[in-house]
Design a protein around this motif. Structure first.
Motif, mmCIF file in Angstrom:
data_model
loop_
_atom_site.group_PDB
_atom_site.id
_atom_site.type_symbol
_atom_site.label_atom_id
_atom_site.label_comp_id
_atom_site.label_asym_id
_atom_site.label_seq_id
_atom_site.Cartn_x
_atom_site.Cartn_y
_atom_site.Cartn_z
ATOM 1 N N GLY A 80 0.731 -1.218 0.067
ATOM 2 C CA GLY A 80 0.046 0.097 -0.001
ATOM 3 C C GLY A 80 0.882 1.309 -0.073
ATOM 4 O O GLY A 80 0.723 2.395 -0.732
ATOM 5 N N GLU A 81 1.831 1.223 0.953
ATOM 6 C CA GLU A 81 2.821 2.566 0.880
ATOM 7 C C GLU A 81 3.428 2.530 -0.647
ATOM 8 O O GLU A 81 3.582 3.730 -1.072
ATOM 9 C CB GLU A 81 4.039 2.025 2.001
ATOM 10 C CG GLU A 81 3.473 2.103 3.390
ATOM 11 C CD GLU A 81 4.302 1.844 4.285
ATOM 12 O OE1 GLU A 81 5.459 1.582 4.062
ATOM 13 O OE2 GLU A 81 3.962 1.975 5.701
ATOM 14 N N ARG A 83 2.368 1.472 -3.423
ATOM 15 C CA ARG A 83 1.414 2.203 -4.278
ATOM 16 C C ARG A 83 0.971 3.642 -4.272
ATOM 17 O O ARG A 83 0.935 4.183 -5.295
ATOM 18 C CB ARG A 83 0.232 1.177 -4.160
ATOM 19 C CG ARG A 83 -0.883 1.337 -5.224
ATOM 20 C CD ARG A 83 -2.071 0.230 -4.904
ATOM 21 N NE ARG A 83 -3.193 0.484 -6.035
ATOM 22 C CZ ARG A 83 -4.156 -0.333 -6.336
ATOM 23 N NH1 ARG A 83 -4.152 -1.331 -5.407
ATOM 24 N NH2 ARG A 83 -4.937 -0.422 -7.351
ATOM 25 N N ASP A 84 0.908 4.017 -3.066
ATOM 26 C CA ASP A 84 0.687 5.495 -2.811
ATOM 27 C C ASP A 84 1.933 6.253 -3.371
ATOM 28 O O ASP A 84 1.495 7.436 -3.824
ATOM 29 C CB ASP A 84 0.323 5.647 -1.454
ATOM 30 C CG ASP A 84 -0.848 5.186 -0.892
ATOM 31 O OD1 ASP A 84 -1.578 4.843 -1.446
ATOM 32 O OD2 ASP A 84 -1.039 4.970 0.433
ATOM 33 N N ARG A 88 2.262 8.857 -7.035
ATOM 34 C CA ARG A 88 2.454 10.511 -7.030
ATOM 35 C C ARG A 88 4.248 10.427 -7.309
ATOM 36 O O ARG A 88 4.992 10.912 -6.137
ATOM 37 C CB ARG A 88 2.100 10.966 -5.802
ATOM 38 C CG ARG A 88 0.926 11.237 -5.533
ATOM 39 C CD ARG A 88 0.363 11.960 -4.340
ATOM 40 N NE ARG A 88 0.896 11.385 -3.090
ATOM 41 C CZ ARG A 88 0.265 10.360 -2.447
ATOM 42 N NH1 ARG A 88 -0.776 9.790 -2.675
ATOM 43 N NH2 ARG A 88 0.993 10.012 -1.393
#
Length: 203
Positions: A80-81, A83-84, A88
């Motif tokens: 998840g980290e 992907r975030d 950006r």
């Protein structure tokens, strides 16, 4: 089921030894009593050896599954980290990697049962392949973002799009992690003793 049978048989033989020893105390003159008692003790010991081995294998399997569950939960957070961050992207960005040490150990050290845990093993291999591919993509992306002087905007846009795409590598890896975690959680749930007759592996 096999463990239950071995434990029951061992317990039954030990009870038989106890009963026979009591009877022997009141009929010590009969020469046949000693060999019968010795045979019962030997039979109980023979049954106890495989019961201990099956128990040890079952405990090793449970520990491997718990370690896998912990590893998968941690990897889901790291994914998840990453992907975030990928959604950006910017020059000089560093991404966390998926770490699946317990998963690798469970697969390559035969900690799981090859028949009973066949679905888990197949899912684990799929997750390993996806994690390796995703980590390789992240490494290449880091190199591009950290060393390329004039990185094209199209490359950055492509990376951001792959991070949020439902068919992208992040989404596929997340789905594989979720499926494996559900299979591992199901395997860790205690089962009723009568349902164990469907498999011959360790409990």
């Amino acid at each position: 089921m096999r463990l239950l049978v071995l434990r029951s048989l061992t317990a039954g033989l030990l009870v038989a030894v106890l009963v026979h020893s009591v009877v022997w105390c009141f009929d010590a003159q009969r020469p046949v009593m000693q060999p019968i008692n010795a045979l019962l003790l030997i039979a109980a010991a023979i049954c106890g050896i495989p019961a201990d081995r099956v128990t040890a294998a079952a405990e090793g399997r449970r520990q491997a599954l718990r370690a896998m569950a912990h590893d998968l939960a941690r990897s889901s957070i790291l994914l998840g980290e990453a992907r975030d961050l990928a959604a950006r992207p910017k020059p000089g960005q560093i991404y966390p990697r998926l770490r699946l040490a317990a998963l690798d150990a469970a697969v390559f050290m035969n900690a799981l049962h090859k028949h009973r845990d066949q679905d888990i093993l197949q899912r684990a291999l799929d997750v390993q392949n996806m994690a390796f591919e995703l980590n390789r993509r992240l490494e290449i992306t880091e190199v591009r973002l950290c060393t390329a002087e004039n990185i094209q905007r199209t490359e950055i846009d492509y990376l951001a799009a792959s991070a949020v795409s439902p068919d992208g590598p992040f989404a596929r890896t997340a789905a594989a992690l979720t499926g494996l975690r559900e299979a591992v959680d199901a395997a860790l749930r205690p089962r009723a003793w009568w349902s164990r007759s469907a498999t011959s592996g360790p409990a």
